[in-house]
Motif scaffolding. Structure first.
Motif, mmCIF file in Angstrom:
data_model
loop_
_atom_site.group_PDB
_atom_site.id
_atom_site.type_symbol
_atom_site.label_atom_id
_atom_site.label_comp_id
_atom_site.label_asym_id
_atom_site.label_seq_id
_atom_site.Cartn_x
_atom_site.Cartn_y
_atom_site.Cartn_z
ATOM 1 N N ARG A 252 64.995 20.928 -56.657
ATOM 2 C CA ARG A 252 63.825 21.524 -57.311
ATOM 3 C C ARG A 252 62.968 22.295 -56.310
ATOM 4 N NH1 ARG A 252 59.619 17.756 -60.474
ATOM 5 N NH2 ARG A 252 58.476 17.727 -58.508
ATOM 6 N N TYR B 38 67.099 24.839 -60.362
ATOM 7 C CA TYR B 38 66.736 23.970 -61.467
ATOM 8 C C TYR B 38 67.921 23.357 -62.212
ATOM 9 C CZ TYR B 38 62.058 25.699 -60.564
ATOM 10 O OH TYR B 38 60.868 26.012 -59.950
ATOM 11 N N ILE C 110 68.039 19.363 -62.467
ATOM 12 C CA ILE C 110 68.023 18.675 -63.759
ATOM 13 C C ILE C 110 69.241 17.760 -63.896
ATOM 14 C CG2 ILE C 110 68.249 19.039 -66.256
ATOM 15 C CD1 ILE C 110 66.490 21.566 -65.828
ATOM 16 N N GLN D 196 68.898 13.841 -64.426
ATOM 17 C CA GLN D 196 69.473 13.239 -65.628
ATOM 18 C C GLN D 196 70.377 12.071 -65.259
ATOM 19 O OE1 GLN D 196 71.163 16.771 -67.435
ATOM 20 N NE2 GLN D 196 69.566 16.816 -69.023
ATOM 21 N N THR E 254 60.531 18.753 -64.278
ATOM 22 C CA THR E 254 61.505 19.720 -63.769
ATOM 23 C C THR E 254 62.024 20.602 -64.895
ATOM 24 O OG1 THR E 254 62.129 18.148 -62.036
ATOM 25 C CG2 THR E 254 63.629 19.985 -62.436
ATOM 26 N N GLN E 255 62.264 20.025 -66.046
ATOM 27 C CA GLN E 255 62.669 20.821 -67.217
ATOM 28 C C GLN E 255 61.565 21.806 -67.592
ATOM 29 O OE1 GLN E 255 63.449 17.346 -69.589
ATOM 30 N NE2 GLN E 255 65.679 17.671 -69.564
ATOM 31 N N HIS E 256 60.325 21.377 -67.466
ATOM 32 C CA HIS E 256 59.190 22.277 -67.726
ATOM 33 C C HIS E 256 59.203 23.454 -66.757
ATOM 34 C CE1 HIS E 256 55.107 23.782 -68.130
ATOM 35 N NE2 HIS E 256 54.852 23.437 -66.876
ATOM 36 N N GLN F 161 62.401 24.910 -69.878
ATOM 37 C CA GLN F 161 63.020 24.190 -70.993
ATOM 38 C C GLN F 161 61.953 23.349 -71.700
ATOM 39 O OE1 GLN F 161 66.452 21.996 -69.614
ATOM 40 N NE2 GLN F 161 67.310 23.741 -68.543
ATOM 41 N N ALA G 296 63.090 20.434 -74.221
ATOM 42 C CA ALA G 296 63.720 19.332 -73.484
ATOM 43 C C ALA G 296 62.684 18.580 -72.666
ATOM 44 C CB ALA G 296 64.830 19.872 -72.581
ATOM 45 N N ALA G 297 61.753 19.318 -72.055
ATOM 46 C CA ALA G 297 60.703 18.683 -71.258
ATOM 47 C C ALA G 297 59.847 17.775 -72.130
ATOM 48 C CB ALA G 297 59.841 19.754 -70.594
ATOM 49 N N SER H 283 61.759 14.575 -73.030
ATOM 50 C CA SER H 283 61.851 13.622 -71.919
ATOM 51 C C SER H 283 60.540 12.875 -71.735
ATOM 52 C CB SER H 283 62.212 14.366 -70.623
ATOM 53 O OG SER H 283 63.520 14.904 -70.693
#
Length: 245
Positions: A56, A61, A65, A69, A88-90, A94, A97-98, A101
């Motif tokens: 990250r 990314y 991710i 995960q 990290t998804q943010h 994403q 997905a963020a 989570s």
């Protein structure tokens, strides 16, 4: 050599003894890691988290991710790992997905301030302003000295054209984090949109007195990383121009 009854017996005896030795050797080697490949040592979840953070930091990314995960799969009850994944998804854009989570964290710990702060930012950046206000308000109630919640509430309220709450939240954030210019810029923006130009310019001067880079129009583009929308950034540039004259 001619086979006789005697040496034939000796020959068979040697073969039987040899077979017994061979069986013993095979048994020993079968139990030995030198003979049978052992499964690789399991990599702990903490190492996947560290790897994810390393990726990250390098803005890799997808790899970050994937590693995070895996850490969540290995330690599903580790809430910090889930928050790291969501954030990290943010950062990777994403949004859905963020949010998922982070909501998974809140299912397990409804009062998790880090998860609420992160989810509120995801909603703010994604334009889900009412959801952002709800989540950050709950975070501020749970933790009254939560400067992150107040700061983001100010940005959300300003976009909702609720200027008095935006001003109040920005002032509270500035009190809680007096060395951070971001709440002061948010305060300046809320005053400006309300129509109080003098108060807006006074707040903005406080911001660039803390950090001279806020005199630079180009530098203000970085406010996108601080939760400002593009429209808010453009308005801040107008405030800068008016303040510097």
């Amino acid at each position: 050599m001619l086979l006789t009854k005697e040496n034939l017996g000796q020959n068979w005896g040697c073969q039987i003894m040899g077979a017994a030795i061979a069986r013993h050797v095979i048994t020993v080697l079968t139990a030995s890691s030198l003979f049978v490949a052992q499964p690789a040592l399991a990599i702990p979840a903490s190492e996947y988290r560290a790897l994810g953070l390393s990726y990250r930091a390098a803005a890799k990314y997808p790899q970050a991710i994937a590693a995070l995960q895996k850490s969540v799969e290995l330690e599903p009850q580790n809430l910090s790992g889930r928050i790291l994944l969501g954030w990290t998804q943010h950062l990777a854009g994403q949004k859905e997905a963020a949010a998922e989570s982070l909501i998974q964290v809140l299912y397990r710990a409804p009062n998790s301030i880090p998860a609420l702060n992160a989810l509120g930012i995801v909603y703010l950046v994604g334009g889900k302003l009412n959801a952002a206000v709800f989540v950050h308000t709950w975070a501020a109630i749970l933790q009254p000295k939560n400067e992150i919640a107040y700061y983001n509430l100010s940005l959300a309220f300003e976009r909702l054209q609720s200027y008095e709450p935006a001003i109040g939240a920005a002032k509270r954030a500035a009190q809680l984090e007096p060395t951070n210019p971001h709440p002061l810029v948010a305060l300046s923006l809320a005053h400006w949109q309300k129509g109080d130009r003098a108060a807006a310019q006074a707040a903005y001067r406080q911001a660039y007195n803390l950090d001279g880079r806020y005199r630079d129009r180009v530098f203000l583009n970085h406010l996108q990383q601080a939760g400002f929308s593009q429209q808010q950034i453009e308005m801040t540039k107008q405030i800068l121009a008016a303040t510097l004259g």
